[in-house]
Design a protein around this motif. Structure first.
Motif, PDB file in Angstrom:
ATOM      1  N   GLU A   1      -2.406  11.838   6.931  1.00  0.00           N
ATOM      2  CA  GLU A   1      -1.912  10.650   6.238  1.00  0.00           C
ATOM      3  C   GLU A   1      -3.046  10.015   5.473  1.00  0.00           C
ATOM      4  OE1 GLU A   1      -0.002   7.676   8.519  1.00  0.00           O
ATOM      5  OE2 GLU A   1       1.727   8.934   8.962  1.00  0.00           O
ATOM      6  N   ILE A   2      -2.772   9.698   4.224  1.00  0.00           N
ATOM      7  CA  ILE A   2      -3.776   8.990   3.436  1.00  0.00           C
ATOM      8  C   ILE A   2      -3.173   7.699   2.922  1.00  0.00           C
ATOM      9  CG2 ILE A   2      -5.347   9.106   1.472  1.00  0.00           C
ATOM     10  CD1 ILE A   2      -5.211  12.144   1.717  1.00  0.00           C
ATOM     11  N   ILE A   3      -3.870   6.594   3.190  1.00  0.00           N
ATOM     12  CA  ILE A   3      -3.398   5.293   2.742  1.00  0.00           C
ATOM     13  C   ILE A   3      -4.219   4.874   1.527  1.00  0.00           C
ATOM     14  CG2 ILE A   3      -3.397   2.832   3.323  1.00  0.00           C
ATOM     15  CD1 ILE A   3      -2.769   3.660   6.197  1.00  0.00           C
TER      16      ILE A   3
ATOM     17  N   TYR B   1       0.824  -1.204   0.000  1.00  0.00           N
ATOM     18  CA  TYR B   1       0.000   0.000   0.000  1.00  0.00           C
ATOM     19  C   TYR B   1       0.863   1.261   0.000  1.00  0.00           C
ATOM     20  CZ  TYR B   1       0.459  -0.151   5.155  1.00  0.00           C
ATOM     21  OH  TYR B   1       0.923  -0.204   6.434  1.00  0.00           O
ATOM     22  N   LEU B   2       0.203   2.354  -0.262  1.00  0.00           N
ATOM     23  CA  LEU B   2       0.892   3.620  -0.436  1.00  0.00           C
ATOM     24  C   LEU B   2       0.433   4.566   0.667  1.00  0.00           C
ATOM     25  CD1 LEU B   2       2.665   4.642  -2.847  1.00  0.00           C
ATOM     26  CD2 LEU B   2       0.653   5.846  -3.621  1.00  0.00           C
TER      27      LEU B   2
ATOM     28  N   ILE C   1       3.685  20.291  -0.907  1.00  0.00           N
ATOM     29  CA  ILE C   1       4.511  19.093  -1.094  1.00  0.00           C
ATOM     30  C   ILE C   1       4.037  17.963  -0.186  1.00  0.00           C
ATOM     31  CG2 ILE C   1       6.591  20.185  -1.967  1.00  0.00           C
ATOM     32  CD1 ILE C   1       7.680  20.235   0.857  1.00  0.00           C
ATOM     33  N   TYR C   2       4.294  16.743  -0.649  1.00  0.00           N
ATOM     34  CA  TYR C   2       3.823  15.554   0.052  1.00  0.00           C
ATOM     35  C   TYR C   2       4.956  14.539   0.155  1.00  0.00           C
ATOM     36  CZ  TYR C   2      -0.686  17.569  -1.047  1.00  0.00           C
ATOM     37  OH  TYR C   2      -1.747  18.416  -1.139  1.00  0.00           O
ATOM     38  N   ASN C   3       4.938  13.761   1.231  1.00  0.00           N
ATOM     39  CA  ASN C   3       5.847  12.619   1.336  1.00  0.00           C
ATOM     40  C   ASN C   3       5.091  11.366   0.923  1.00  0.00           C
ATOM     41  OD1 ASN C   3       7.659  14.381   2.405  1.00  0.00           O
ATOM     42  ND2 ASN C   3       7.529  13.600   4.503  1.00  0.00           N
ATOM     43  N   VAL C   4       5.794  10.456   0.284  1.00  0.00           N
ATOM     44  CA  VAL C   4       5.157   9.216  -0.136  1.00  0.00           C
ATOM     45  C   VAL C   4       5.977   8.045   0.391  1.00  0.00           C
ATOM     46  CG1 VAL C   4       4.376   7.833  -2.078  1.00  0.00           C
ATOM     47  CG2 VAL C   4       4.332  10.318  -2.239  1.00  0.00           C
ATOM     48  N   VAL C   5       5.286   7.091   1.023  1.00  0.00           N
ATOM     49  CA  VAL C   5       5.968   5.890   1.496  1.00  0.00           C
ATOM     50  C   VAL C   5       5.408   4.691   0.754  1.00  0.00           C
ATOM     51  CG1 VAL C   5       6.405   4.407   3.479  1.00  0.00           C
ATOM     52  CG2 VAL C   5       6.360   6.876   3.773  1.00  0.00           C
TER      53      VAL C   5
END
Lengths: 168, 494
Positions: free
Chosen positions: B428-430, B294-295, B308-312
């Protein structure tokens, strides 16, 4: 409720599972285990707190054994009341297990995600011909599905069914 | 494909690997024995002559040299029948064989020494019941690339046409130092602040243990005891310490961000995402689309203003979630984000989907739990009345956090994707593909039962996702849909 509800009518409903209760003899095993634990606690309390270190740890009150006994009773009442909540259900493509009285839990594992299975028998369970089946999936495997106290034959049957499903 | 390298028979890594091995063993033994070093100085010096010390150091260095040469000689690998085969071990010989299909990730790494002598470390990661991690310490850049291509070759043979049109990688994201500067200044400094505070505190305790008998310490204690009575002095001292810690934590955030994400580059090549980043240790990750479990897209108010956003990227992991299975990129812009989502999930995310929020009981539950915690904290006031001040900051903070948490949690069900929002100060959005669940759980306490709400816990191959306190009816429907999608899907989840 969801917008794409047209499929919801045809998909199997988890609310209408045919639950099977686990074998009632397993309650005796649970009570036996609980008895052992509590006897050990009582003995430890008697010898350590009450006798040996009596000077260091003053007795809390004269009613300490009564308090301990009440805790034991509450524990066992929850155990017995919760026992009837332990049930499992097998469907064509998944297995579910439900348990708990203070916190009710229902876990469902689709067979397609099963990594491996284990059927094992503890010494006391062997007396009653009971076994437990544990199902592992990927990821943190600490709380996957585990069903205790089902007849060994039944456990092996479930195991074979799921194994066949995976290998297909 | 690069044919100049042949992996069909056993071969060793580059001979420079001896240097890498040497430095690694040296570093490891230094790390494990640094505690002993002070011993040399505390013991009486007449027991040690200069020659003895030099001799023992020389012996240790020679031992490390011999060991690193043997390690090098005994480390062989080849590729056979779509398997990566590795033989290694000096005394205990190990034979590892990894089918290509089990390979999850091939990573290139370069630490300082590897950069100096111009070799690349190749890590092969797998996921499954048992962890097999392979790390080839020193290969030339070309050989490493060739090996990577071979390891990923079985995926390409499935559709031959794509090899013929070997597309050049499409650049998706490139972060310049200035953008990285913006990222680090908008970081949540609170995290490193707490870490630093814990570090200083524990350091102080250890130091105190160490210097227990020293006179200076006694004097200091007396000094502190004298001043402790004056509250104003305390507040002053604490606020200076806090300010100092805060400035340092900002600097740490800067250093951390630059070390980890310097020269961040994200591109798409052959349906896999390639990410390279890092200042001293360069990290190179290749993420196959289907391996992403998942993201997580996160931002905070400050980052939101800059946009700006961080992405994991959460990938499958065995046992405890290891940090190296979590690949993080920073400073992505809104449009880059939607391109990324398109690549991973197709055009499935529909912003207009209905939003489902938790039941009001979620608020009650959180208030009740924090109330219990607060009561426990207030027991400390029995020790010192000064602890009452905690309530002054604590209660408004807790109320704020609870309300933020409640406001930010929601979920949306797209056709094949579940979108779950959470967060307090940060957001946070998954994004989670429905069929990738491992198992699914419904959890209901007796209190929740009275309100007819329940928690849903999704177990993925990369940890748990919780959807708290939704109405029972909705939960059952979601439960059914997720199981249904999983059971009819024949796509591979990793």
């Amino acid at each position: 409720m969801f917008q794409n509800a047209q499929i919801t009518t045809e998909i199997p409903d988890i609310d209408q599972l045919n639950f099977l209760k686990i074998h009632k003899n397993y309650l005796w095993i649970l009570l036996f285990n609980s008895a052992i634990v509590w006897i050990v606690i009582f003995i430890a309390y008697y010898f350590l707190i009450d006798h040996k270190y009596a000077e260091i740890y003053p007795k809390f009150s004269n009613y300490d054994y009564i308090i301990l006994a009440i805790i034991v009773i509450i524990y066992n009442v929850i155990l017995i009341a919760g026992f009837s909540r332990r049930k499992y259900a097998l469907r064509e493509k998944d297995i579910s297990y439900s348990s708990g009285i203070l916190i009710e839990k229902l876990t469902t594992v689709p067979f397609a995600r099963v990594q491996h299975l284990e059927v094992d028998q503890k010494p006391i369970s062997r007396l009653f011909k009971l076994a437990s089946i544990q199902i592992f999936t990927a990821g943190e495997s600490n709380d996957d599905l585990k069903i205790n106290g089902i007849p060994k034959k039944e456990a092996l049957k479930i195991k074979e069914y799921i194994t066949n499903f995976i290998n297909e | 494909m690069n044919n100049s390298f042949n992996f069909s028979s056993f071969s060793r890594q580059s001979s420079k690997g001896i240097i890498v091995n040497y430095s690694l063993i040296f570093y490891k033994s230094l790390k494990s024995s640094w505690v002993l070093i002070p011993l040399f100085f505390t013991k009486k010096p007449e027991n040690f002559s200069a020659t003895k010390i030099l001799l023992s150091i020389a012996l240790i260095l020679i031992y490390i040299l011999v060991r690193s040469i043997l390690l090098y000689l005994n480390y062989k690998f080849k590729v056979k029948d779509n398997n990566f085969v590795l033989k290694h071990g000096i005394l205990k010989k190990t034979n590892v064989s990894i089918p290509f299909s089990k390979i999850q990730n091939v990573k290139f790494k370069q630490n300082f020494i590897q950069q100096l002598i111009n070799v690349t470390e190749v890590e092969i990661e797998t996921a499954g019941a048992k962890t097999v991690e392979v790390s080839i310490k020193a290969l030339t850049k070309e050989r490493a690339e060739a090996l990577k291509e071979v390891l990923f070759s079985d995926k390409k043979t499935e559709n031959v046409e794509e090899i013929l049109i070997a597309k050049p990688p499409t650049e998706l994201l490139q972060i310049s130092p200035f953008e990285l500067f913006k990222v680090s200044i908008s970081e949540n400094h609170f995290h490193s602040f707490l870490l630093l505070f814990a570090f200083i505190f524990s350091g102080y305790v250890q130091l105190k243990d160490l210097l227990g008998d020293l006179v200076i310490n006694n004097k200091l204690d007396v000094l502190v005891e004298e001043k402790a009575n004056s509250l104003i002095h305390d507040v002053f001292l604490v606020s200076i310490l806090l300010l100092f810690t805060f400035i340092i934590s900002i600097i740490i955030s800067f250093v951390r961000t630059f070390l980890k994400h310097y020269n961040l580059n994200l591109s798409l090549k052959d349906k896999a995402l390639e990410i390279s980043q890092g200042l001293i240790t360069k990290q190179h990750n290749i993420i196959k689309k289907e391996k992403v479990q998942y993201l997580v897209v996160s931002t905070n108010p400050l980052k939101k203003i800059i946009g700006i956003y961080n992405v994991v990227f959460k990938q499958a992991s065995s046992g405890k979630v290891k940090n190296n299975k979590i690949v993080k990129i920073v400073g992505a812009k809104m449009n880059q984000l939607s391109i990324l989502k398109n690549i991973l999930f197709g055009k499935e995310i529909d912003e207009n989907q209905e939003i489902f929020v938790p039941n009001k009981y979620y608020l009650t539950q959180m208030y009740f739990r924090s109330f219990l915690l607060l009561v426990i904290f207030n027991l400390f006031t029995l020790i010192s009345i000064n602890f009452l001040f905690i309530n002054l900051i604590g209660i408004p903070l807790v109320i704020l956090l609870i309300n933020l948490k409640y406001k930010k949690s929601y979920f949306k069900l797209h056709t094949n994707i579940l979108e779950i929002g959470s967060g307090q100060f940060s957001t946070e959005i998954i994004y989670f593909e429905l069929f990738k669940i491992q198992h699914i759980k419904m959890r209901q306490t007796v209190f929740q039962k009275r309100k007819n709400v329940t928690d849903i816990i999704l177990q993925t191959a990369s940890g748990k996702i919780k959807i708290p306190c939704i109405n029972k009816m909705l939960a059952i429907e979601l439960f059914n849909i997720m199981l249904y999608k999983t059971e009819i899907s024949n796509k591979s989840w990793m």
